[in-house]
Design a protein around this motif. Structure first.
Motif, short mmCIF file in Angstrom:
data_model
loop_
_atom_site.label_atom_id
_atom_site.label_comp_id
_atom_site.label_asym_id
_atom_site.label_seq_id
_atom_site.Cartn_x
_atom_site.Cartn_y
_atom_site.Cartn_z
N ARG A 1 15.29 33.00 -39.14
CA ARG A 1 16.61 32.38 -39.17
C ARG A 1 17.52 33.04 -38.12
NH1 ARG A 1 20.57 31.73 -44.48
NH2 ARG A 1 21.74 29.98 -43.67
N GLU B 1 19.20 25.06 -40.84
CA GLU B 1 19.60 25.66 -42.12
C GLU B 1 20.97 26.23 -41.87
OE1 GLU B 1 16.96 28.63 -43.63
OE2 GLU B 1 18.34 29.22 -45.22
N TYR C 1 19.40 22.16 -47.00
CA TYR C 1 20.77 22.08 -47.54
C TYR C 1 20.71 22.56 -48.98
CZ TYR C 1 19.19 18.14 -50.31
OH TYR C 1 18.50 17.38 -51.23
N ASN C 2 21.87 22.82 -49.55
CA ASN C 2 21.86 23.17 -50.98
C ASN C 2 22.88 22.31 -51.70
OD1 ASN C 2 24.48 24.74 -51.77
ND2 ASN C 2 23.91 25.50 -49.73
N MET D 1 24.66 23.55 -54.48
CA MET D 1 25.30 24.47 -55.43
C MET D 1 26.81 24.30 -55.36
SD MET D 1 23.26 28.05 -54.76
CE MET D 1 22.25 27.76 -53.32
N ASP E 1 27.37 29.44 -52.57
CA ASP E 1 25.96 29.38 -52.15
C ASP E 1 25.28 30.55 -52.90
OD1 ASP E 1 23.57 29.41 -50.62
OD2 ASP E 1 24.57 28.84 -48.79
N TRP E 2 24.30 31.16 -52.34
CA TRP E 2 23.60 32.26 -53.03
C TRP E 2 24.57 33.37 -53.40
CZ3 TRP E 2 21.81 36.89 -50.05
CH2 TRP E 2 22.34 36.92 -48.77
N PRO F 1 26.09 35.79 -45.65
CA PRO F 1 25.62 34.94 -44.56
C PRO F 1 25.24 33.55 -45.07
CG PRO F 1 24.59 37.10 -44.41
CD PRO F 1 25.37 37.07 -45.70
N GLY F 2 25.73 32.51 -44.41
CA GLY F 2 25.41 31.14 -44.80
C GLY F 2 26.50 30.51 -45.66
N HIS G 1 17.47 23.39 -50.96
CA HIS G 1 17.28 24.82 -51.24
C HIS G 1 17.57 25.07 -52.71
CE1 HIS G 1 18.04 29.15 -51.21
NE2 HIS G 1 17.32 29.18 -50.10
N ARG H 1 9.56 31.10 -43.09
CA ARG H 1 10.25 32.24 -42.49
C ARG H 1 10.29 33.41 -43.46
NH1 ARG H 1 15.31 33.20 -44.27
NH2 ARG H 1 16.73 31.58 -44.94
N HIS I 1 15.29 37.40 -46.60
CA HIS I 1 16.14 38.59 -46.46
C HIS I 1 15.30 39.83 -46.23
CE1 HIS I 1 18.89 36.27 -49.44
NE2 HIS I 1 18.79 35.68 -48.27
N TYR J 1 20.00 39.96 -43.07
CA TYR J 1 19.55 39.28 -41.85
C TYR J 1 19.49 40.19 -40.63
CZ TYR J 1 19.39 34.94 -44.41
OH TYR J 1 19.04 33.96 -45.30
C1 DNO Z 1 20.51 32.74 -48.21
C2 DNO Z 1 20.06 31.41 -47.86
C3 DNO Z 1 21.01 30.32 -48.32
C4 DNO Z 1 20.50 28.96 -47.86
C5 DNO Z 1 21.36 27.82 -48.32
C6 DNO Z 1 20.78 26.51 -47.90
O1 DNO Z 1 20.09 33.68 -47.63
O2 DNO Z 1 18.77 31.19 -48.28
O3 DNO Z 1 22.27 30.56 -47.77
O4 DNO Z 1 20.49 28.97 -46.47
O5 DNO Z 1 21.52 27.82 -49.68
O6 DNO Z 1 21.78 25.56 -47.78
#
Ligand code: DNO
Length: 351
Positions: A6, A65, A104-105, A107, A111-112, A154-155, A204, A312, A315, A328
């Motif tokens: 990534r 992503e 995509y997610n 949530m 996100d995470w 990140p993300g 995701h 891939r 983390h 990352y």
């Molecule tokens: C975290 C990632 C997430 C992922 C999103 C997809 O490290 O796996 O941020 O990119 O949930 O939209």
């Protein structure tokens, strides 16, 4: 399988493409236009500039992503059709640039989620970690107060943090069932453009794979994914199989899940977690014996179902004094890629 890394783009990532190019076996990157807010159209010029920059470094852009989904679509507000139209335009531009994978997610709000960015492991490396008690101890007020820019992972979509209170309000009456219906509505609208350009949408999983802060989460295990695959039964509606996200719930049997989804896994994220006690886990190196997952069994299951999309390392730990975005950095993800290479070579020669 194509091994990828990534990459957040030259304006945001600490790692230049030429370094990624030197990791054995890595042929592409998974990237994004990190500064385009969810809901806005990705302009053609910027999309093709991203492709060109990556190609010039000797790598390919193996997928996006993420193209993030606006909350109006997730919550199903009266504005959703306008944002779906924008998403379709973005997919057209990606399709015209020859890109055929979009992660995509779905949530709500976050996100995470992790509660610690740098937990120290016995070997001195630092990792992301999650502790449920720490989440439970947060009242919404404390949470809003603690969500400063330091804690944007990140993300994440930073613009969401500015409206966090009203976002929570938007989701007040959204049940998991309603969220699922909204996801199906969104995907059905996308399928024509996805078919036209052969773009595979890869949802995701929710991370962690359960509801946090009282918000609904639906992509948490095999039942939810299978239901989604059946509700929009088109190969362009598929899955990002993320071991570290589904694996947060120890009752998710990862190799079994993979084997139950042939043809519908379009993208794989592999990483290992270490469970310490119920409700507490930390990220480990990719090596099986360092954490709680059998990485051989995960890669073997992907191999056996004929998965041939991008994979891939996910983390990584922070090691060797590296300073980078949490999870990352270059070094530990490069070690992860080398390990995936080794597993894949051994598995393919066993045949
Ligand atoms: C975290 C990632 C997430 C992922 C999103 C997809 O490290 O796996 O941020 O990119 O949930 O939209």
């Amino acid at each position: 399988m194509k091994i990828t890394l990534r990459w957040f783009g030259s304006n945001f990532d600490t790692i230049p493409l030429w370094k990624i190019r030197q990791i054995p076996g890595v042929s592409g990157v998974i990237s994004t236009l990190y500064d385009v807010p969810a809901g806005e159209i990705w302009e053609k010029e910027r999309t093709s500039a991203l492709v060109n920059e990556i190609n010039e470094s000797g790598l390919e852009l193996s997928g996006i992503e993420s193209v993030n989904v606006h909350d109006a679509i997730k919550a199903g507000t009266h504005e959703r059709d306008r944002f779906i139209e924008n998403y379709i335009k973005t997919l057209e531009h990606l399709g015209e640039a020859g890109i055929n994978l979009v992660c995509y997610n779905f949530m709500p709000v976050f996100d995470w989620t992790r509660t610690e960015l740098a937990r120290v492991r016995p070997d001195g490396s630092t990792v992301l970690a999650y502790n449920q008690q720490a989440v439970d101890a947060l009242t919404p007020e404390k949470m809003f107060a603690s969500l400063d820019s330091e804690f944007v992972l990140p993300g994440w979509e930073p613009e969401r943090m500015e409206n966090i209170k009203s976002l929570f309000e938007t989701y007040r009456d959204i049940t998991p069932e309603k969220l699922f219906e909204n996801l199906v509505y969104f995907l059905k609208a996308l399928m024509p453009v996805c078919n036209k350009y052969d773009i595979k949408m890869a949802v995701h999983p929710d991370d962690p794979a359960w509801s946090v802060f009282g918000l609904p989460r639906i992509i948490t295990g095999l039942d939810g994914i299978k239901r989604l695959m059946n509700a929009v039964d088109d190969v362009h509606n598929g899955v990002t199989f993320c071991s570290g996200s589904y694996g947060t719930n120890p009752s998710n049997n990862l190799p079994e899940m993979i084997r139950a989804l042939p043809g519908r896994i379009h993208f794989a994220h592999v990483r290992n977690l270490k469970f310490n006690f119920p409700g507490d886990f930390e990220e480990a190196s990719h090596l099986s014996s360092d954490g709680s997952f059998d990485m051989y069994a995960i890669i073997k299951a992907l191999f056996d179902i004929g998965f041939n999309g991008p994979i891939r390392p996910d983390h990584g730990r922070m090691i060797w004094g590296e300073a980078a975005m949490p999870g990352y950095g270059l070094y530990d993800r490069a070690l992860g890629a080398a390990y995936i290479n080794g597993l894949l070579e051994a598995i393919s020669k066993e045949k």
